[in-house]
Design a protein around this motif. Structure first.
Motif, short mmCIF file in Angstrom:
data_model
loop_
_atom_site.label_atom_id
_atom_site.label_comp_id
_atom_site.label_asym_id
_atom_site.label_seq_id
_atom_site.Cartn_x
_atom_site.Cartn_y
_atom_site.Cartn_z
N PHE A 8 11.47 -1.59 -3.68
CA PHE A 8 10.20 -2.42 -3.44
C PHE A 8 10.47 -3.35 -1.96
O PHE A 8 9.31 -3.73 -1.39
CB PHE A 8 10.84 -3.78 -3.59
N ALA A 9 11.02 -2.21 -1.14
CA ALA A 9 11.16 -2.03 0.33
C ALA A 9 9.26 -1.67 1.01
O ALA A 9 9.39 -2.97 1.48
CB ALA A 9 11.36 -1.32 1.11
N PRO A 10 8.68 -0.84 -0.06
CA PRO A 10 7.07 -0.64 0.67
C PRO A 10 6.11 -2.03 0.37
O PRO A 10 5.50 -1.91 0.85
CB PRO A 10 6.61 0.25 -0.30
N VAL A 11 6.54 -2.59 -1.04
CA VAL A 11 6.10 -3.87 -0.72
C VAL A 11 5.50 -5.12 0.00
O VAL A 11 4.34 -4.83 0.16
CB VAL A 11 6.72 -4.70 -2.33
N PRO A 12 6.54 -5.38 0.54
CA PRO A 12 5.64 -6.07 1.83
C PRO A 12 4.95 -5.64 2.81
O PRO A 12 3.89 -5.83 3.46
CB PRO A 12 6.95 -6.58 2.43
N ILE A 13 5.27 -3.91 3.93
CA ILE A 13 4.99 -3.28 5.06
C ILE A 13 2.91 -2.87 3.40
O ILE A 13 1.88 -3.10 5.01
CB ILE A 13 5.70 -2.08 4.39
N ILE A 14 2.81 -2.63 2.31
CA ILE A 14 1.43 -2.30 2.62
C ILE A 14 0.67 -3.99 2.38
O ILE A 14 -0.11 -3.83 2.86
CB ILE A 14 1.66 -1.38 0.51
N ALA A 17 0.37 -4.72 5.53
CA ALA A 17 -0.87 -4.23 6.36
C ALA A 17 -2.12 -3.87 6.05
O ALA A 17 -3.28 -3.90 6.98
CB ALA A 17 -0.58 -2.27 6.29
N SER A 18 -2.50 -4.08 4.66
CA SER A 18 -3.31 -4.72 4.43
C SER A 18 -4.19 -5.83 4.93
O SER A 18 -5.74 -6.08 5.55
CB SER A 18 -3.75 -4.60 2.38
N TRP A 19 -3.81 -7.02 4.69
CA TRP A 19 -3.36 -8.49 5.18
C TRP A 19 -4.46 -7.88 7.20
O TRP A 19 -5.44 -8.59 7.82
CB TRP A 19 -2.60 -9.26 4.81
N GLY A 20 -3.17 -7.29 7.63
CA GLY A 20 -3.82 -7.44 8.74
C GLY A 20 -4.54 -6.32 9.08
O GLY A 20 -5.54 -6.63 10.39
N ALA A 31 -4.73 -2.97 -1.80
CA ALA A 31 -3.35 -2.59 -2.45
C ALA A 31 -3.01 -2.45 -2.80
O ALA A 31 -1.46 -2.33 -3.49
CB ALA A 31 -2.62 -3.64 -1.22
N SER A 32 -4.21 -2.98 -4.70
CA SER A 32 -3.24 -3.23 -5.37
C SER A 32 -3.02 -1.74 -6.00
O SER A 32 -2.10 -0.70 -6.75
CB SER A 32 -4.02 -3.73 -6.65
N GLY A 37 0.38 2.33 -8.25
CA GLY A 37 1.27 3.63 -8.69
C GLY A 37 2.32 3.95 -8.20
O GLY A 37 3.18 4.23 -8.77
N GLY A 38 3.14 2.68 -6.72
CA GLY A 38 4.39 2.94 -6.94
C GLY A 38 5.05 2.34 -7.38
O GLY A 38 6.65 2.53 -7.64
N ALA A 39 5.06 1.55 -8.52
CA ALA A 39 5.89 0.63 -9.27
C ALA A 39 5.65 1.34 -10.29
O ALA A 39 6.76 1.95 -10.98
CB ALA A 39 5.00 -1.33 -9.11
N MET A 40 4.54 1.87 -10.89
CA MET A 40 4.90 2.92 -11.92
C MET A 40 5.83 3.62 -11.78
O MET A 40 6.42 4.47 -12.55
CB MET A 40 3.68 3.41 -12.67
#
Length: 147
Positions: A8-14, A17-20, A31-32, A37-40
């Motif tokens: 779950f570490a990449p979730v806030p990063i993605i 980055a999308s918001w930025g 970002a979905s 894809g990562g969650a699956m």
């Protein structure tokens, strides 16, 4: 726990980055797709890992249960208890049981017939050993060793 954190570490990063990208450059990045894809992918790998570990754990437990009674080797309850090397000192009785004059018999019988013949006394003796909280160490030809 570390696996979940790494998953779950990449979730806030993605999301960051999308918001930025949208806020500073006006670029709208969906970002979905990487999140789903990562969650699956993470879920499938986690499920596969648990299935393989559970299958191996059950196979080992089942194999060990043929030789030791549950009082001596309790089933794994997931409490995190690990087996430790070294053991402890106990007074034990060692049993060696051999079938008298079995060599001439083994030379005349076919292998399948000999196995069928040996299975009957081994099953009876093994049941008695386990009923008395013993542990079967090994079968040696026509002999059984237990403690």
């Amino acid at each position: 726990m570390r696996g979940l954190l790494a998953g779950f570490a990449p979730v806030p990063i993605i999301l960051g980055a999308s918001w930025g990208a949208f806020r500073h450059s006006g670029i709208l990045v969906d970002a979905s797709f990487p999140l789903l894809g990562g969650a699956m992918n993470f879920g499938l790998l986690l499920a596969c890992r648990f299935l393989v570990l559970d299958r191996d754990r059950c196979r080992i437990r089942r194999s060990f249960s043929y030789y030791a009674v549950p009082r001596i080797a309790p089933p794994d309850r997931g409490g995190g208890h690990r087996l430790e090397l070294g053991g402890c000192k106990r007074g034990v009785t060692v049993l060696f049981s051999d079938i008298r004059d079995s060599k001439p018999l083994s030379e005349t019988l076919a292998p399948q017939a000999l196995v069928a013949l040996l299975n009957e006394p081994f099953t009876r003796q093994g049941g008695e050993i386990l009923a008395r909280h013993g542990t079967i160490d090994k079968f040696i030809g026509d002999a059984i060793m237990a403690f």
